[in-house]
Design an enzyme around this catalytic site. Structure first.
Site, PDB file in Angstrom:
ATOM      1  N   ALA A  94      41.277 -40.174 -21.592  1.00 51.10           N
ATOM      2  CA  ALA A  94      42.368 -39.480 -22.285  1.00 51.10           C
ATOM      3  C   ALA A  94      42.389 -38.028 -21.840  1.00 51.10           C
ATOM      4  CB  ALA A  94      42.152 -39.521 -23.807  1.00 51.10           C
ATOM      5  N   SER A 137      41.203 -41.873 -32.936  1.00 52.11           N
ATOM      6  CA  SER A 137      40.632 -40.575 -33.326  1.00 52.11           C
ATOM      7  C   SER A 137      41.002 -40.174 -34.746  1.00 52.11           C
ATOM      8  CB  SER A 137      41.158 -39.513 -32.349  1.00 52.11           C
ATOM      9  OG  SER A 137      40.943 -38.227 -32.850  1.00 52.11           O
ATOM     10  N   GLU A 139      41.901 -37.398 -35.448  1.00 53.41           N
ATOM     11  CA  GLU A 139      43.065 -36.505 -35.326  1.00 53.41           C
ATOM     12  C   GLU A 139      44.346 -37.211 -35.783  1.00 53.41           C
ATOM     13  OE1 GLU A 139      43.710 -33.076 -34.133  1.00 53.41           O
ATOM     14  OE2 GLU A 139      41.722 -33.102 -35.001  1.00 53.41           O
ATOM     15  N   TYR A 161      48.439 -34.550 -28.998  1.00 52.95           N
ATOM     16  CA  TYR A 161      47.283 -35.449 -28.821  1.00 52.95           C
ATOM     17  C   TYR A 161      47.211 -36.448 -29.972  1.00 52.95           C
ATOM     18  CZ  TYR A 161      42.416 -37.030 -28.923  1.00 52.95           C
ATOM     19  OH  TYR A 161      41.289 -37.807 -28.982  1.00 52.95           O
ATOM     20  N   LYS A 165      47.582 -40.537 -29.825  1.00 52.42           N
ATOM     21  CA  LYS A 165      46.541 -41.464 -30.303  1.00 52.42           C
ATOM     22  C   LYS A 165      47.091 -42.430 -31.355  1.00 52.42           C
ATOM     23  CE  LYS A 165      42.704 -40.526 -28.010  1.00 52.42           C
ATOM     24  NZ  LYS A 165      42.017 -41.522 -27.175  1.00 52.42           N
TER      25      LYS A 165
HETATM   26  P1  NAP Z   1      36.002 -36.429 -22.588  1.00 54.42           P
HETATM   27  O1  NAP Z   1      34.600 -35.988 -22.430  1.00 54.42           O
HETATM   28  O2  NAP Z   1      37.112 -35.437 -22.533  1.00 54.42           O
HETATM   29  O3  NAP Z   1      36.270 -37.558 -21.486  1.00 54.42           O
HETATM   30  C1  NAP Z   1      37.563 -37.995 -21.169  1.00 54.42           C
HETATM   31  C2  NAP Z   1      37.469 -38.903 -19.971  1.00 54.42           C
HETATM   32  O4  NAP Z   1      38.810 -39.317 -19.607  1.00 54.42           O
HETATM   33  C3  NAP Z   1      36.883 -38.239 -18.709  1.00 54.42           C
HETATM   34  O5  NAP Z   1      36.107 -39.185 -18.020  1.00 54.42           O
HETATM   35  C4  NAP Z   1      38.116 -37.896 -17.905  1.00 54.42           C
HETATM   36  O6  NAP Z   1      37.889 -37.783 -16.526  1.00 54.42           O
HETATM   37  C5  NAP Z   1      38.968 -39.137 -18.202  1.00 54.42           C
HETATM   38  N1  NAP Z   1      40.372 -38.941 -17.893  1.00 54.42           N
HETATM   39  C6  NAP Z   1      41.173 -37.915 -18.233  1.00 54.42           C
HETATM   40  N2  NAP Z   1      42.408 -38.096 -17.723  1.00 54.42           N
HETATM   41  C7  NAP Z   1      42.373 -39.273 -17.042  1.00 54.42           C
HETATM   42  C8  NAP Z   1      43.328 -39.991 -16.284  1.00 54.42           C
HETATM   43  N3  NAP Z   1      44.564 -39.527 -16.100  1.00 54.42           N
HETATM   44  N4  NAP Z   1      42.965 -41.174 -15.744  1.00 54.42           N
HETATM   45  C9  NAP Z   1      41.697 -41.619 -15.878  1.00 54.42           C
HETATM   46  N5  NAP Z   1      40.732 -40.967 -16.564  1.00 54.42           N
HETATM   47  C10 NAP Z   1      41.087 -39.807 -17.142  1.00 54.42           C
HETATM   48  O7  NAP Z   1      36.199 -37.232 -23.954  1.00 54.42           O
HETATM   49  P2  NAP Z   1      35.086 -37.898 -24.911  1.00 54.42           P
HETATM   50  O8  NAP Z   1      34.652 -36.886 -25.907  1.00 54.42           O
HETATM   51  O9  NAP Z   1      34.092 -38.622 -24.090  1.00 54.42           O
HETATM   52  O10 NAP Z   1      35.989 -38.932 -25.709  1.00 54.42           O
HETATM   53  C11 NAP Z   1      36.208 -40.250 -25.219  1.00 54.42           C
HETATM   54  C12 NAP Z   1      37.490 -40.808 -25.830  1.00 54.42           C
HETATM   55  O11 NAP Z   1      37.390 -40.793 -27.248  1.00 54.42           O
HETATM   56  C13 NAP Z   1      38.750 -40.007 -25.513  1.00 54.42           C
HETATM   57  O12 NAP Z   1      39.815 -40.926 -25.445  1.00 54.42           O
HETATM   58  C14 NAP Z   1      38.942 -39.116 -26.720  1.00 54.42           C
HETATM   59  O13 NAP Z   1      40.298 -38.762 -26.872  1.00 54.42           O
HETATM   60  C15 NAP Z   1      38.451 -40.041 -27.817  1.00 54.42           C
HETATM   61  N6  NAP Z   1      37.862 -39.410 -28.990  1.00 54.42           N
HETATM   62  C16 NAP Z   1      36.910 -38.445 -28.853  1.00 54.42           C
HETATM   63  C17 NAP Z   1      36.320 -37.918 -29.988  1.00 54.42           C
HETATM   64  C18 NAP Z   1      35.228 -36.883 -29.884  1.00 54.42           C
HETATM   65  O14 NAP Z   1      34.955 -36.224 -30.903  1.00 54.42           O
HETATM   66  N7  NAP Z   1      34.558 -36.749 -28.764  1.00 54.42           N
HETATM   67  C19 NAP Z   1      36.714 -38.374 -31.278  1.00 54.42           C
HETATM   68  C20 NAP Z   1      37.665 -39.379 -31.349  1.00 54.42           C
HETATM   69  C21 NAP Z   1      38.230 -39.910 -30.210  1.00 54.42           C
HETATM   70  P3  NAP Z   1      37.369 -36.389 -15.856  1.00 54.42           P
HETATM   71  O15 NAP Z   1      35.875 -36.372 -16.102  1.00 54.42           O
HETATM   72  O16 NAP Z   1      37.738 -36.564 -14.439  1.00 54.42           O
HETATM   73  O17 NAP Z   1      38.077 -35.288 -16.566  1.00 54.42           O
HETATM   74  O1  F7E Z   2      38.109 -28.043 -32.420  1.00 55.55           O
HETATM   75  C1  F7E Z   2      38.524 -24.854 -34.221  1.00 55.55           C
HETATM   76  C2  F7E Z   2      39.792 -25.604 -33.869  1.00 55.55           C
HETATM   77  O2  F7E Z   2      38.438 -28.510 -30.004  1.00 55.55           O
HETATM   78  C3  F7E Z   2      37.546 -28.189 -33.704  1.00 55.55           C
HETATM   79  C4  F7E Z   2      38.380 -33.846 -29.644  1.00 55.55           C
HETATM   80  O3  F7E Z   2      37.232 -34.511 -29.183  1.00 55.55           O
HETATM   81  O4  F7E Z   2      37.742 -34.162 -31.921  1.00 55.55           O
HETATM   82  C5  F7E Z   2      38.077 -33.188 -30.967  1.00 55.55           C
HETATM   83  O5  F7E Z   2      39.213 -32.446 -31.372  1.00 55.55           O
HETATM   84  C6  F7E Z   2      38.040 -27.104 -34.620  1.00 55.55           C
HETATM   85  C7  F7E Z   2      39.568 -26.911 -34.634  1.00 55.55           C
HETATM   86  O6  F7E Z   2      37.846 -30.398 -31.609  1.00 55.55           O
HETATM   87  C8  F7E Z   2      37.831 -22.635 -31.447  1.00 55.55           C
HETATM   88  O7  F7E Z   2      40.943 -24.891 -34.287  1.00 55.55           O
HETATM   89  C9  F7E Z   2      37.968 -22.480 -33.591  1.00 55.55           C
HETATM   90  O8  F7E Z   2      39.985 -26.766 -35.955  1.00 55.55           O
HETATM   91  O9  F7E Z   2      36.122 -28.785 -31.021  1.00 55.55           O
HETATM   92  P1  F7E Z   2      37.579 -28.895 -31.161  1.00 55.55           P
HETATM   93  P2  F7E Z   2      39.102 -31.123 -32.260  1.00 55.55           P
HETATM   94  O10 F7E Z   2      40.357 -30.373 -32.091  1.00 55.55           O
HETATM   95  O11 F7E Z   2      38.711 -31.487 -33.662  1.00 55.55           O
HETATM   96  C10 F7E Z   2      38.779 -35.135 -32.186  1.00 55.55           C
HETATM   97  C11 F7E Z   2      38.253 -36.115 -33.204  1.00 55.55           C
HETATM   98  C12 F7E Z   2      39.308 -35.758 -30.953  1.00 55.55           C
HETATM   99  O12 F7E Z   2      39.734 -36.897 -30.969  1.00 55.55           O
HETATM  100  C13 F7E Z   2      39.516 -34.858 -29.787  1.00 55.55           C
HETATM  101  O13 F7E Z   2      39.584 -35.615 -28.581  1.00 55.55           O
HETATM  102  O14 F7E Z   2      37.508 -25.849 -34.160  1.00 55.55           O
HETATM  103  N1  F7E Z   2      38.200 -23.780 -33.274  1.00 55.55           N
HETATM  104  N2  F7E Z   2      37.743 -21.765 -32.503  1.00 55.55           N
HETATM  105  C14 F7E Z   2      38.120 -23.905 -31.952  1.00 55.55           C
HETATM  106  N3  F7E Z   2      38.243 -24.979 -31.149  1.00 55.55           N
HETATM  107  C15 F7E Z   2      38.081 -24.796 -29.812  1.00 55.55           C
HETATM  108  N4  F7E Z   2      38.171 -25.868 -28.990  1.00 55.55           N
HETATM  109  N5  F7E Z   2      37.822 -23.556 -29.276  1.00 55.55           N
HETATM  110  C16 F7E Z   2      37.675 -22.435 -30.050  1.00 55.55           C
HETATM  111  O15 F7E Z   2      37.450 -21.343 -29.562  1.00 55.55           O
END
Ligand code: NAP
Ligand code: F7E
Length: 343
Positions: A94, A137, A139, A161, A165
């Site tokens: 993603a 997610s 989100e 985003y 999702k």
């Molecule tokens: P991440 O570290 O950002 O990894 C995203 C992966 O997607 C990377 O391997 C990236 O490749 C690949 N990707 C991006 N664009 C692509 C494309 N056009 N075609 C093929 N691959 C592509 O995310 P993560 O934290 O591991 O999360 C994994 C999944 O769970 C994601 O879908 C995210 O939205 C979802 N999610 C994450 C969280 C969280 O808190 N981490 C929570 C809920 C859901 P590159 O390495 O080349 O960039």
């Molecule tokens: O932000 C605040 C920001 O970017 C968390 C993704 O993995 O989890 C992730 O999304 C909070 C937000 O994560 C900064 O405003 C403050 O309220 O770490 P984040 P996210 O937006 O919750 C969900 C579950 C996913 O699915 C997504 O893929 O932190 N915040 N200051 C900041 N956030 C960032 N990034 N940078 C700052 O400087």
């Protein structure tokens, strides 16, 4: 029983790398889809990639394969699925950054939403019935309609985003109901680790605290410190993904810790770990504010506990501390000229 084959999109990401390790430890043959980039983008899987030859046939028993592909490229996805014939597909790829999704909403929709339907259509085209996991997610809850959030809480996404999702969530449910596919959603709340991307807030903080402690940086610029998140440990969350696909029936599950903490609390724990006061080092930069914010997330994982036997073990303080420790070690290793690998 013959060896199971899994296909992972997003294999180079935080979750993709942990899931690869988990599945290999369970004896799977693992295939990952890798984007072509002009620089190396495999640092999280370099420790396991070893002698794998991209896209080539089995390599002296090595059960891990990488293939070039992209969620924007439907014909390639169908070709790969046809060749690999996976038993399980984990769709983790993603454009996953919420703030960035406001800057590139159309691209985010193309990959994070349409990419899922490309994958599901590729499965249909090839005519196989693998088990399918969609990385949904918290989100999707956005402007939360209920606290804590459960599998039945209505969605109210607050970013491109989040909207993408929600589409992928429903299309996964739709293919389950329309075509009898074993397709499930894991609704994962924020999960972090030393492999978390450096621009997500926890990692930005733990890395910043480590740099400041070692005199390599003075200030850390952040946005909204009042947002609350339910943060768990990524290594444990990929186990939930696998458990979801082992269920006899497909279903949707919240994976969370049922705790919520502010960004401010994260700063307190991280800077205390390096014996500094965060207030002396953090400045607010409005560039990091979002056009619409998600104020509070907290997930009720009781269904996952009951049906999957899954529970989070690593909670907030321990998680942030282990990330600070890993960042300190990483910087020391980098300064010592050792390999830039994130463990
Ligand atoms: P991440 O570290 O950002 O990894 C995203 C992966 O997607 C990377 O391997 C990236 O490749 C690949 N990707 C991006 N664009 C692509 C494309 N056009 N075609 C093929 N691959 C592509 O995310 P993560 O934290 O591991 O999360 C994994 C999944 O769970 C994601 O879908 C995210 O939205 C979802 N999610 C994450 C969280 C969280 O808190 N981490 C929570 C809920 C859901 P590159 O390495 O080349 O960039
Ligand atoms: O932000 C605040 C920001 O970017 C968390 C993704 O993995 O989890 C992730 O999304 C909070 C937000 O994560 C900064 O405003 C403050 O309220 O770490 P984040 P996210 O937006 O919750 C969900 C579950 C996913 O699915 C997504 O893929 O932190 N915040 N200051 C900041 N956030 C960032 N990034 N940078 C700052 O400087």
């Amino acid at each position: 029983m013959s060896k199971k084959t899994a296909l992972i999109t997003g294999v180079t990401g935080q979750d993709g790398s942990y899931l690869t390790e988990l599945l290999l430890s369970k004896g799977y043959e693992v295939h990952g889809i890798l984007r072509r980039a002009s620089t190396f983008n495999t640092s999280r899987i370099d420790g396991i990639r070893k002698d794998t030859i991209y896209g080539n046939p089995p390599n002296e028993g090595n059960p891990f394969f990488l293939h070039y592909g992209d969620l924007g490229d439907a014909s390639n996805l169908a070709r790969l699925i046809g060749r690999i014939q996976p038993d399980e597909i984990y769709n983790l790829a993603a454009q996953s950054h919420v703030r960035v999704s406001f800057d590139i909403p159309e691209y985010t929709t193309d990959i994070t939403a349409t990419g899922t339907i490309r994958l599901l259509e590729a499965i249909r085209e090839v005519g196989i019935k693998p088990r399918f996991y969609q990385a949904s997610s918290s989100e999707m809850y956005g402007l939360v309609q209920q606290i804590p959030q459960t599998e039945t809480t209505p969605f109210y996404p607050r970013s491109p985003y989040g909207c993408a999702k929600v589409f992928s969530y429903w299309v996964t449910v739709n293919y389950r109901e329309s075509y009898g596919l074993h397709a499930s959603n894991g609704i994962l709340f924020n999960h972090e680790s030393p492999r978390r991307g450096e621009s997500f807030v926890t990692r930005k903080i733990t890395r910043g605290a480590a740099h400041i402690k070692l005199g390599l940086q003075d200030k850390l610029f952040l946005g909204n410190l009042d947002a609350r998140r339910d943060w768990g440990y990524a290594k444990e969350y990929v186990d939930a993904m696998w458990r979801i696909l082992q269920q006899p029936e497909p279903d949707d599950y919240v994976i969370a810790t049922n705790e919520t903490h502010t960004i401010r609390e994260c700063l307190e724990v991280a800077f205390a770990r390096v014996e500094l006061d965060w207030k002396n080092h953090v400045e607010i930069d409005p560039r990091y504010y979002r056009p619409a914010e998600v104020d509070i997330l907290i997930g009720d994982y009781s269904k996952a506990k009951r049906k999957l036997g899954w529970e989070p073990r690593t909670k907030f303080k321990e998680l942030i501390e282990l990330m600070v420790d890993a960042d300190l070690k990483l910087i020391h290793d980098q300064l010592a000229g050792k390999v830039n690998r994130q463990d």
